[in-house]
Design an enzyme around this catalytic site. Structure first.
Site, PDB file in Angstrom:
ATOM      1  CG  ASP A  64      -9.637   1.364   8.210  1.00 42.56           C
ATOM      2  OD1 ASP A  64      -8.742   0.975   7.429  1.00 42.56           O
ATOM      3  OD2 ASP A  64      -9.647   1.116   9.427  1.00 42.56           O
ATOM      4  CG  LEU A  65      -9.562   1.347   1.361  1.00 40.99           C
ATOM      5  CD1 LEU A  65      -8.772   1.533   0.077  1.00 40.99           C
ATOM      6  CD2 LEU A  65     -11.031   1.096   1.046  1.00 40.99           C
ATOM      7  CE  LYS A  66      -4.134  -0.712   7.818  1.00 44.31           C
ATOM      8  NZ  LYS A  66      -3.324  -0.312   8.998  1.00 44.31           N
ATOM      9  NE  ARG A  95      -0.415  -7.372  -0.918  1.00 45.34           N
ATOM     10  CZ  ARG A  95       0.482  -7.045  -1.853  1.00 45.34           C
ATOM     11  NH1 ARG A  95       0.778  -7.913  -2.835  1.00 45.34           N
ATOM     12  NH2 ARG A  95       1.079  -5.882  -1.831  1.00 45.34           N
ATOM     13  N   GLY A 129      10.484   3.332  -6.183  1.00 39.72           N
ATOM     14  CA  GLY A 129      11.191   4.338  -6.957  1.00 39.72           C
ATOM     15  C   GLY A 129      10.447   5.651  -6.942  1.00 39.72           C
ATOM     16  CG  HIS A 130      10.204   8.887  -5.366  1.00 37.93           C
ATOM     17  ND1 HIS A 130       8.869   9.210  -5.249  1.00 37.93           N
ATOM     18  CD2 HIS A 130      10.617   8.516  -4.126  1.00 37.93           C
ATOM     19  CE1 HIS A 130       8.481   9.056  -4.002  1.00 37.93           C
ATOM     20  NE2 HIS A 130       9.526   8.622  -3.287  1.00 37.93           N
ATOM     21  CE1 TYR A 134       9.620   4.324 -10.557  1.00 36.83           C
ATOM     22  CE2 TYR A 134       8.371   6.360 -10.378  1.00 36.83           C
ATOM     23  CZ  TYR A 134       8.748   5.148  -9.852  1.00 36.83           C
ATOM     24  OH  TYR A 134       8.257   4.734  -8.643  1.00 36.83           O
ATOM     25  CG  ASP A 160       6.155  12.018 -10.246  1.00 36.10           C
ATOM     26  OD1 ASP A 160       6.347  10.804 -10.397  1.00 36.10           O
ATOM     27  OD2 ASP A 160       6.378  12.612  -9.178  1.00 36.10           O
TER      28      ASP A 160
END
Length: 372
Positions: A64-66, A95, A129-130, A134, A160
């Site tokens: 859990d990167l929180k 962040r 975006g997807h 792109y 992708d």
């Protein structure tokens, strides 16, 4: 016995994502790198990991990167790795406390791979975006599709995977070679828009030589030429024709009895629409397999358009081992092949290996229990 896979000994940390990031991780794992995938606790996702080939052949740790202690664990793991893959929006890793400045300070040899659609900088860097978006601004999407019709997205293959995951895998390995020689790690900024543009380099060359029109479906390789297109056959299936060179075009004419003078000017562009119509009528006279039998041994660059199940059973693909089954999932085998080295047989994702990975990294039993 084959030699070990060519990337054996490399260790990569992959921050879980979807699409091109996992594809990059799959490519590296297929060729022997130890790839550890960091997943966040979740109730579910877009795919079933046990049936997703993009997640094959690596171990997984769930953190859990929180939580600060989980972030510290990832930072510790990154210090033991040659490379890291992340596919978040610009600024997210910073962040979290896992930005490249911190991790490169910990591990100066680290190659920090960043996978985004627009790149780390520029006016669109923070815009969602997807693949299709792109591909759109690269100029490549404009060229895809039939004459007089809308642009056609090639699933999500070009941005992708071709321009994204594959390009990042190449960049990671190039930077790792540099780090091995110099001791200097760095950031790899892989933008799918730029990768998609690179894939169309030949078309840009054709444009510079006056050999490519911006009108879709009117060019040599986009379905404009009668000798480079797909055609429906009598049974509702399709056949692909790629008879560009004169000898292949001559074989196409011979098999299909295209004897009229109108066929003599292969590159008479003004005649292409008429000839495409004539070929379409001719191909509808026989079934797909009957045409393939007729072309056998004639070297006209003609092939059947196969569905997925047909592709798995195709004799050439069977002989080459193009597809394999792992965990009851039929999937493409690792590619390319090597004359001396092995690739890694696909292994589908299983239960997380969190405790084992942390123990190997030196965490105590109490620390592991707290993290998990």
């Amino acid at each position: 016995m084959p030699a070990p896979p060519p990337l054996a000994g490399l260790r990569i940390l992959e921050l879980a994502g979807i699409g091109p990031g996992p594809f990059c991780g799959m490519m590296l794992a297929d060729h022997g790198a130890e790839v550890i995938r960091v997943e966040r606790p979740s109730s579910g996702g877009l795919t079933d990991p046990s049936r997703d080939p993009l997640l094959r052949s690596r171990r997984t740790i769930v953190l859990d990167l929180k939580r600060p202690d989980a972030v510290a664990a990832v930072r510790h793991l990154a210090g033991t790795c040659d490379g890291l893959i992340e596919g978040y929006r610009p600024g997210v890793m910073e962040r979290l406390g896992l930005g490249p400045d911190l991790l490169l300070a910990d591990n100066p040899r680290l190659v920090y791979g960043r996978m985004t659609g627009w790149g780390q900088t520029g006016p669109l860097a923070d815009v969602p975006g997807h693949d299709i978006d792109y591909l759109a601004i690269s100029g490549t999407l404009h060229a895809l599709g039939e004459a007089g019709r809308k642009p056609a997205a090639p699933i999500n293959l070009a941005a992708d995977f071709g321009g994204g995951g594959m390009m990042l895998a190449f960049g990671m390995l190039a930077a790792i070679l540099h780090a091995k020689a110099s001791g200097e790690g760095q950031i790899v900024d892989a933008a799918m828009t730029e990768g998609a543009a690179v894939l169309s380099s030949m078309v840009w060359g054709f444009r510079a030589m006056g050999m490519w029109s911006d009108a879709r479906g009117n060019n040599l390789l986009d379905g404009g030429a009668p000798f480079y297109d797909t055609y429906e056959t009598a049974d509702g299936k399709w056949i692909a024709v790629g008879a560009i060179e004169p000898q292949f075009y001559a074989a196409l004419r011979r098999v299909m009895a295209l004897d009229g003078a109108e066929w003599d000017g292969q590159f008479a562009v003004a005649q292409w629409p008429k000839l495409k119509g004539l070929l379409a009528e001719r191909f509808r006279e026989r079934s797909r397999d009957a045409w393939i039998d007729a072309f056998a041994g004639h070297e006209a660059c003609v092939a059947p358009v196969l569905g997925f199940d047909e592709a798995v059973a195709d004799p050439h693909n069977v002989a080459r081992g193009t597809f394999v089954t792992s965990g009851n999932v039929v999937q493409p085998a690792p590619a390319p092949r090597y004359s001396a080295s092995a690739t890694v047989p696909p292994r589908m994702a299983g239960a997380a290996d969190s405790a084992a990975i942390l123990q190997e990294a030196g965490f105590t039993a109490a620390e592991i229990a707290a993290l998990l």
